[in-house]
Design a protein around this motif. Structure first.
Motif, PDB file in Angstrom:
ATOM      1  N   GLY A 176       0.795  -1.223   0.000  1.00 32.67           N
ATOM      2  CA  GLY A 176       0.000   0.000   0.000  1.00 32.67           C
ATOM      3  C   GLY A 176       0.826   1.271   0.000  1.00 32.67           C
ATOM      4  N   LYS A 177       0.081   2.384  -0.036  1.00 35.11           N
ATOM      5  CA  LYS A 177       0.701   3.711  -0.086  1.00 35.11           C
ATOM      6  C   LYS A 177       0.060   4.654   0.924  1.00 35.11           C
ATOM      7  N   VAL A 178      -0.500   4.106   1.977  1.00 35.63           N
ATOM      8  CA  VAL A 178      -1.214   4.923   2.962  1.00 35.63           C
ATOM      9  C   VAL A 178      -0.300   5.961   3.593  1.00 35.63           C
ATOM     10  N   LEU A 179       0.868   5.539   4.051  1.00 33.92           N
ATOM     11  CA  LEU A 179       1.779   6.468   4.722  1.00 33.92           C
ATOM     12  C   LEU A 179       2.302   7.534   3.772  1.00 33.92           C
ATOM     13  N   SER A 180       2.571   7.154   2.539  1.00 32.99           N
ATOM     14  CA  SER A 180       3.013   8.141   1.538  1.00 32.99           C
ATOM     15  C   SER A 180       1.948   9.203   1.352  1.00 32.99           C
ATOM     16  N   GLY A 181       0.689   8.783   1.298  1.00 33.89           N
ATOM     17  CA  GLY A 181      -0.412   9.732   1.160  1.00 33.89           C
ATOM     18  C   GLY A 181      -0.527  10.649   2.367  1.00 33.89           C
ATOM     19  N   LEU A 182      -0.323  10.095   3.559  1.00 39.64           N
ATOM     20  CA  LEU A 182      -0.388  10.916   4.770  1.00 39.64           C
ATOM     21  C   LEU A 182       0.754  11.924   4.819  1.00 39.64           C
ATOM     22  N   ILE A 183       1.917  11.531   4.340  1.00 41.86           N
ATOM     23  CA  ILE A 183       3.053  12.460   4.295  1.00 41.86           C
ATOM     24  C   ILE A 183       2.736  13.608   3.349  1.00 41.86           C
ATOM     25  N   LYS A 184       2.149  13.303   2.206  1.00 41.24           N
ATOM     26  CA  LYS A 184       1.788  14.344   1.230  1.00 41.24           C
ATOM     27  C   LYS A 184       0.766  15.315   1.813  1.00 41.24           C
ATOM     28  N   LYS A 185      -0.065  14.869   2.759  1.00 44.34           N
ATOM     29  CA  LYS A 185      -1.015  15.784   3.401  1.00 44.34           C
ATOM     30  C   LYS A 185      -0.302  16.770   4.315  1.00 44.34           C
ATOM     31  N   VAL A 186       0.861  16.372   4.836  1.00 45.97           N
ATOM     32  CA  VAL A 186       1.647  17.265   5.690  1.00 45.97           C
ATOM     33  C   VAL A 186       2.426  18.250   4.818  1.00 45.97           C
ATOM     34  N   ASN A 187       3.013  17.736   3.712  1.00 48.75           N
ATOM     35  CA  ASN A 187       3.793  18.603   2.816  1.00 48.75           C
ATOM     36  C   ASN A 187       3.779  17.997   1.420  1.00 48.75           C
ATOM     37  N   ARG A 188       3.112  18.649   0.507  1.00 48.04           N
ATOM     38  CA  ARG A 188       2.958  18.133  -0.856  1.00 48.04           C
ATOM     39  C   ARG A 188       4.247  18.189  -1.673  1.00 48.04           C
ATOM     40  N   ARG A 189       5.218  18.981  -1.241  1.00 50.93           N
ATOM     41  CA  ARG A 189       6.435  19.175  -2.036  1.00 50.93           C
ATOM     42  C   ARG A 189       7.481  18.086  -1.856  1.00 50.93           C
ATOM     43  N   VAL A 190       7.358  17.269  -0.822  1.00 53.30           N
ATOM     44  CA  VAL A 190       8.383  16.250  -0.587  1.00 53.30           C
ATOM     45  C   VAL A 190       8.204  15.082  -1.553  1.00 53.30           C
ATOM     46  N   ALA A 191       9.290  14.397  -1.792  1.00 59.38           N
ATOM     47  CA  ALA A 191       9.245  13.204  -2.643  1.00 59.38           C
ATOM     48  C   ALA A 191       8.868  12.012  -1.776  1.00 59.38           C
ATOM     49  N   THR A 192       7.925  11.221  -2.258  1.00 60.64           N
ATOM     50  CA  THR A 192       7.551   9.995  -1.562  1.00 60.64           C
ATOM     51  C   THR A 192       7.610   8.832  -2.536  1.00 60.64           C
ATOM     52  N   TYR A 193       8.060   7.697  -2.040  1.00 64.02           N
ATOM     53  CA  TYR A 193       8.124   6.473  -2.826  1.00 64.02           C
ATOM     54  C   TYR A 193       7.547   5.345  -1.979  1.00 64.02           C
ATOM     55  N   ALA A 194       6.811   4.464  -2.621  1.00 60.87           N
ATOM     56  CA  ALA A 194       6.248   3.306  -1.926  1.00 60.87           C
ATOM     57  C   ALA A 194       6.813   2.044  -2.564  1.00 60.87           C
ATOM     58  N   ILE A 195       7.459   1.240  -1.752  1.00 65.29           N
ATOM     59  CA  ILE A 195       8.072   0.009  -2.241  1.00 65.29           C
ATOM     60  C   ILE A 195       7.282  -1.179  -1.695  1.00 65.29           C
TER      61      ILE A 195
END
Length: 135
Positions: A99-118
């Motif tokens: 899943g990508k739940v945590l990546s999505g939650l991080i984007k809610k805090v700051n949309r500019r950061v890079a997130t990757y889900a492995i």
């Protein structure tokens, strides 16, 4: 939910969870986890670990064990933890697991950061390529 709304909550949503995680009802499980962790050697961390129980970094093996136990019955300070990392200059987050739940939650805090889900070898390879390419 109705009581929460009566008390002034703007919104209340029942969560579909399999247990009373992060509440005092988990203290018996925390005691069992402590007993297991006491049998395991955990070394001091070379890279600081951010604990969701206090949104602070730690490197001490003893602190890590203690916070793993506390996490079972303590509120999750997710947003505070992510914000702390952002304040320390972290600009890339890698989520490992389904899943990508945590990546999505991080984007809610700051949309500019890079997130990757492995979640498998393909997403691992894609993440490595993207990071090497500076994306």
């Amino acid at each position: 939910c109705e009581l929460a709304k009566e008390k002034g909550a703007k919104r209340a949503i029942p969560l579909e969870v399999s247990g009373p995680f992060h509440s005092s009802l988990m203290e018996p499980a925390a005691a069992k986890l402590r007993a297991v962790l006491d049998q395991i050697e955990i070394n001091d961390a070379n890279v600081p670990v951010i604990a969701n129980v206090n949104a602070a970094e730690m490197t001490s093996a003893q602190q890590i064990k203690e916070n793993l136990v506390k996490q079972l019955y303590s509120p999750v300070l997710w947003e505070n933890s992510v914000q702390y990392m952002l304040d320390q200059g972290v600009d890339t987050f890698i989520e490992i697991g389904p899943g990508k739940v945590l990546s999505g939650l991080i984007k809610k805090v700051n949309r500019r950061v890079a997130t990757y889900a492995i979640s498998d070898i393909e997403t691992l390879e894609a993440t490595i390529r993207a990071i090497k390419e500076g994306n």
